[in-house]
Design a protein around this motif. Structure first.
Motif, PDB file in Angstrom:
ATOM      1  N   PHE A   1       3.750 -21.395  -5.084  1.00  0.00           N
ATOM      2  CA  PHE A   1       4.565 -20.984  -3.944  1.00  0.00           C
ATOM      3  C   PHE A   1       4.220 -21.804  -2.707  1.00  0.00           C
ATOM      4  CE2 PHE A   1       4.049 -17.172  -6.607  1.00  0.00           C
ATOM      5  CZ  PHE A   1       5.382 -16.803  -6.802  1.00  0.00           C
ATOM      6  N   GLU A   2       5.201 -21.932  -1.821  1.00  0.00           N
ATOM      7  CA  GLU A   2       4.997 -22.713  -0.594  1.00  0.00           C
ATOM      8  C   GLU A   2       4.208 -21.929   0.449  1.00  0.00           C
ATOM      9  OE1 GLU A   2       7.633 -25.025   2.840  1.00  0.00           O
ATOM     10  OE2 GLU A   2       8.618 -24.210   1.053  1.00  0.00           O
ATOM     11  N   THR A   3       4.531 -20.633   0.628  1.00  0.00           N
ATOM     12  CA  THR A   3       3.873 -19.818   1.650  1.00  0.00           C
ATOM     13  C   THR A   3       3.223 -18.610   0.996  1.00  0.00           C
ATOM     14  OG1 THR A   3       5.523 -20.491   3.295  1.00  0.00           O
ATOM     15  CG2 THR A   3       4.173 -18.561   3.818  1.00  0.00           C
ATOM     16  N   VAL A   4       1.896 -18.610   0.996  1.00  0.00           N
ATOM     17  CA  VAL A   4       1.116 -17.553   0.353  1.00  0.00           C
ATOM     18  C   VAL A   4       0.368 -16.784   1.437  1.00  0.00           C
ATOM     19  CG1 VAL A   4      -0.722 -17.031  -1.306  1.00  0.00           C
ATOM     20  CG2 VAL A   4       0.820 -18.983  -1.697  1.00  0.00           C
ATOM     21  N   VAL A   5       0.467 -15.458   1.399  1.00  0.00           N
ATOM     22  CA  VAL A   5      -0.245 -14.629   2.374  1.00  0.00           C
ATOM     23  C   VAL A   5      -1.257 -13.755   1.650  1.00  0.00           C
ATOM     24  CG1 VAL A   5      -0.033 -12.640   3.936  1.00  0.00           C
ATOM     25  CG2 VAL A   5       1.552 -14.572   4.148  1.00  0.00           C
ATOM     26  N   ARG A   6      -2.481 -13.790   2.147  1.00  0.00           N
ATOM     27  CA  ARG A   6      -3.516 -12.844   1.719  1.00  0.00           C
ATOM     28  C   ARG A   6      -3.636 -11.844   2.866  1.00  0.00           C
ATOM     29  NH1 ARG A   6      -6.295  -9.171   0.120  1.00  0.00           N
ATOM     30  NH2 ARG A   6      -8.432  -9.364  -0.648  1.00  0.00           N
ATOM     31  N   LEU A   7      -3.144 -10.629   2.662  1.00  0.00           N
ATOM     32  CA  LEU A   7      -3.059  -9.625   3.715  1.00  0.00           C
ATOM     33  C   LEU A   7      -4.218  -8.648   3.581  1.00  0.00           C
ATOM     34  CD1 LEU A   7      -1.270  -8.647   6.076  1.00  0.00           C
ATOM     35  CD2 LEU A   7      -0.048  -7.217   4.431  1.00  0.00           C
ATOM     36  N   LYS A   8      -5.026  -8.589   4.646  1.00  0.00           N
ATOM     37  CA  LYS A   8      -6.234  -7.767   4.629  1.00  0.00           C
ATOM     38  C   LYS A   8      -6.178  -6.728   5.735  1.00  0.00           C
ATOM     39  CE  LYS A   8      -9.172 -11.660   3.187  1.00  0.00           C
ATOM     40  NZ  LYS A   8     -10.060 -11.072   2.184  1.00  0.00           N
TER      41      LYS A   8
ATOM     42  N   ASP B   1       6.394 -16.161   0.559  1.00  0.00           N
ATOM     43  CA  ASP B   1       6.936 -16.151  -0.793  1.00  0.00           C
ATOM     44  C   ASP B   1       6.193 -15.145  -1.669  1.00  0.00           C
ATOM     45  OD1 ASP B   1       8.839 -18.341  -0.421  1.00  0.00           O
ATOM     46  OD2 ASP B   1       7.061 -19.601  -0.230  1.00  0.00           O
ATOM     47  N   VAL B   2       4.908 -15.001  -1.417  1.00  0.00           N
ATOM     48  CA  VAL B   2       4.083 -14.064  -2.173  1.00  0.00           C
ATOM     49  C   VAL B   2       3.016 -13.497  -1.246  1.00  0.00           C
ATOM     50  CG1 VAL B   2       2.571 -15.904  -3.024  1.00  0.00           C
ATOM     51  CG2 VAL B   2       2.681 -13.726  -4.252  1.00  0.00           C
ATOM     52  N   VAL B   3       2.724 -12.206  -1.406  1.00  0.00           N
ATOM     53  CA  VAL B   3       1.723 -11.541  -0.579  1.00  0.00           C
ATOM     54  C   VAL B   3       0.726 -10.827  -1.482  1.00  0.00           C
ATOM     55  CG1 VAL B   3       1.284  -9.758   1.162  1.00  0.00           C
ATOM     56  CG2 VAL B   3       3.316 -11.225   1.352  1.00  0.00           C
ATOM     57  N   LEU B   4      -0.533 -11.194  -1.358  1.00  0.00           N
ATOM     58  CA  LEU B   4      -1.609 -10.504  -2.075  1.00  0.00           C
ATOM     59  C   LEU B   4      -2.267  -9.561  -1.069  1.00  0.00           C
ATOM     60  CD1 LEU B   4      -1.504 -13.699  -3.085  1.00  0.00           C
ATOM     61  CD2 LEU B   4      -3.268 -12.871  -4.634  1.00  0.00           C
ATOM     62  N   TYR B   5      -2.155  -8.262  -1.307  1.00  0.00           N
ATOM     63  CA  TYR B   5      -2.571  -7.293  -0.295  1.00  0.00           C
ATOM     64  C   TYR B   5      -3.657  -6.372  -0.825  1.00  0.00           C
ATOM     65  CZ  TYR B   5       0.474  -4.018  -2.836  1.00  0.00           C
ATOM     66  OH  TYR B   5       1.048  -3.238  -3.815  1.00  0.00           O
ATOM     67  N   ASP B   6      -4.475  -5.872   0.115  1.00  0.00           N
ATOM     68  CA  ASP B   6      -5.579  -5.023  -0.298  1.00  0.00           C
ATOM     69  C   ASP B   6      -5.216  -3.545  -0.210  1.00  0.00           C
ATOM     70  OD1 ASP B   6      -5.981  -4.136   2.314  1.00  0.00           O
ATOM     71  OD2 ASP B   6      -7.681  -5.448   2.703  1.00  0.00           O
ATOM     72  N   ALA B   7      -6.184  -2.681  -0.547  1.00  0.00           N
ATOM     73  CA  ALA B   7      -5.914  -1.256  -0.701  1.00  0.00           C
ATOM     74  C   ALA B   7      -5.640  -0.546   0.613  1.00  0.00           C
ATOM     75  CB  ALA B   7      -7.095  -0.582  -1.419  1.00  0.00           C
ATOM     76  N   LEU B   8      -6.030  -1.135   1.742  1.00  0.00           N
ATOM     77  CA  LEU B   8      -5.848  -0.478   3.030  1.00  0.00           C
ATOM     78  C   LEU B   8      -4.522  -0.823   3.694  1.00  0.00           C
ATOM     79  CD1 LEU B   8      -9.448  -0.833   4.524  1.00  0.00           C
ATOM     80  CD2 LEU B   8      -8.461   1.056   3.216  1.00  0.00           C
ATOM     81  N   VAL B   9      -3.711  -1.659   3.058  1.00  0.00           N
ATOM     82  CA  VAL B   9      -2.416  -2.036   3.624  1.00  0.00           C
ATOM     83  C   VAL B   9      -1.396  -0.951   3.292  1.00  0.00           C
ATOM     84  CG1 VAL B   9      -0.546  -3.726   3.536  1.00  0.00           C
ATOM     85  CG2 VAL B   9      -2.925  -4.500   3.521  1.00  0.00           C
ATOM     86  N   THR B  10      -0.683  -0.488   4.310  1.00  0.00           N
ATOM     87  CA  THR B  10       0.252   0.629   4.147  1.00  0.00           C
ATOM     88  C   THR B  10       1.615   0.156   3.633  1.00  0.00           C
ATOM     89  OG1 THR B  10       1.057   0.436   6.421  1.00  0.00           O
ATOM     90  CG2 THR B  10      -0.881   1.846   6.040  1.00  0.00           C
ATOM     91  N   PRO B  11       2.394   1.080   3.045  1.00  0.00           N
ATOM     92  CA  PRO B  11       3.763   0.732   2.632  1.00  0.00           C
ATOM     93  C   PRO B  11       4.616   0.249   3.800  1.00  0.00           C
ATOM     94  CG  PRO B  11       3.081   2.798   1.615  1.00  0.00           C
ATOM     95  CD  PRO B  11       2.010   2.440   2.609  1.00  0.00           C
ATOM     96  N   GLU B  12       4.403   0.805   4.988  1.00  0.00           N
ATOM     97  CA  GLU B  12       5.158   0.377   6.167  1.00  0.00           C
ATOM     98  C   GLU B  12       4.872  -1.085   6.500  1.00  0.00           C
ATOM     99  OE1 GLU B  12       4.888   4.646   5.965  1.00  0.00           O
ATOM    100  OE2 GLU B  12       3.300   3.131   6.000  1.00  0.00           O
ATOM    101  N   MET B  13       3.634  -1.511   6.287  1.00  0.00           N
ATOM    102  CA  MET B  13       3.288  -2.904   6.517  1.00  0.00           C
ATOM    103  C   MET B  13       3.960  -3.802   5.484  1.00  0.00           C
ATOM    104  SD  MET B  13       1.415  -4.782   8.611  1.00  0.00           S
ATOM    105  CE  MET B  13       0.226  -3.614   9.266  1.00  0.00           C
TER     106      MET B  13
ATOM    107  N   GLU C   1       9.771  -7.995   2.792  1.00  0.00           N
ATOM    108  CA  GLU C   1      10.684  -7.536   1.739  1.00  0.00           C
ATOM    109  C   GLU C   1      11.020  -8.630   0.728  1.00  0.00           C
ATOM    110  OE1 GLU C   1      13.325  -3.875   3.490  1.00  0.00           O
ATOM    111  OE2 GLU C   1      13.994  -5.900   3.961  1.00  0.00           O
ATOM    112  N   ARG C   2      11.147  -9.868   1.184  1.00  0.00           N
ATOM    113  CA  ARG C   2      11.585 -10.948   0.288  1.00  0.00           C
ATOM    114  C   ARG C   2      10.464 -11.478  -0.600  1.00  0.00           C
ATOM    115  NH1 ARG C   2      10.136 -16.138   2.084  1.00  0.00           N
ATOM    116  NH2 ARG C   2      11.810 -17.062   0.826  1.00  0.00           N
ATOM    117  N   ALA C   3       9.235 -11.131  -0.286  1.00  0.00           N
ATOM    118  CA  ALA C   3       8.095 -11.713  -0.992  1.00  0.00           C
ATOM    119  C   ALA C   3       7.769 -10.973  -2.283  1.00  0.00           C
ATOM    120  CB  ALA C   3       6.872 -11.704  -0.079  1.00  0.00           C
TER     121      ALA C   3
END
Length: 245
Positions: free
Chosen positions: A81-88, A32-44, A49-51
């Motif tokens: 949110f139900e599903t939270v992702v912290r993307l590192k 539902d939501v993704v908190l991402y860091d500076a090293l995560v690429t646009p392709e990732m 897309e829905r988050a």
């Protein structure tokens, strides 16, 4: 507001979108939501897309989101949110400040799951076709970093004793600190011709590989703004019939 969500700490891997794990990609698609860091690429990020996407990038020497604020955002997102992702980038459990985020979420009573990622050292060994261990030459590997936040000077490494005693050394975030590492190793008696492999933007289209020696590394690196990994040791010696990079 009651806590209803679950947080996933997911390793994005070294950069290439197809190097994330199958489980990580599946959870990104469900997030539902993704908190991402500076090293995560646009392709990732295209995998989620829905988050709702929140940048919480942390880059050395640049203005970035304070860790305490990231911790607070994770807790607040889990309350909405139900599903939270912290993307590192890389693996969340290696130089990813996962301990601080885990403590904040655990104190708030929020369920957390961790999805490992390919750490950059392993991806760099594959990209350079240079194993980090070698029978009869190198049987131990150490991952280390000299980087620290500007407000945490007590964590800064200082002096030769701070360097790991190992056959192969892998310095994360080593762009600016690598020369000082080389100087300290030379002072400790390591041979000037010791092989060094530097990789910038590992696994990305603009990946760059540099091969040099410990004495050459001591003169500094000519790198751009991408993440830099420095590998040092006898195992990094180029093989006689090894294909060019």
């Amino acid at each position: 507001m009651p806590v209803v969500g679950k947080v996933y700490l997911i390793g994005a891997g070294p950069g290439a979108a197809d190097l994330i794990t199958v489980r990580g990609a599946r959870l990104l698609a469900q997030a539902d939501v993704v908190l991402y860091d500076a090293l995560v690429t646009p392709e990732m990020l295209a995998l989620c897309e829905r988050a709702e996407k929140i940048s919480v990038g942390k880059r050395s020497g640049q203005r970035s989101t304070a860790q305490a604020i990231i911790n607070q955002q994770l807790v607040e997102c889990a309350q909405r949110f139900e599903t939270v992702v912290r993307l590192k980038g890389g693996d969340p459990m290696l130089f990813g400040r996962a301990d601080e985020e885990l403590r904040a979420l655990e104190e708030a009573g929020i369920e957390v799951d961790i999805v490992p990622g390919i750490t950059t050292a392993v991806a760099a060994a594959a990209a350079t076709r240079q194993p980090l261990t070698k029978r009869g030459v190198a049987r131990s590997v150490a991952f280390f970093t000299s980087s620290t936040a500007p407000d945490e000077p007590e964590h800064r490494s200082a002096g030769p004793a701070a360097l790991p005693a190992t056959d192969t050394m892998v310095q994360y975030m080593g762009g600016r600190e690598a020369a000082a590492t080389a100087e300290r190793l030379l002072a400790l008696g390591r041979r000037p011709e010791l092989p060094v492999v530097v990789i910038e933007n590992c696994s990305r289209p603009d990946q760059r590989i540099l091969r040099l020696t410990l004495s050459g590394l001591a003169h500094g690196l000519d790198t751009a703004n991408g993440p830099v990994l420095v590998m040092i040791g006898e195992a990094l010696q180029r093989r006689a019939h090894q294909a060019p990079d």
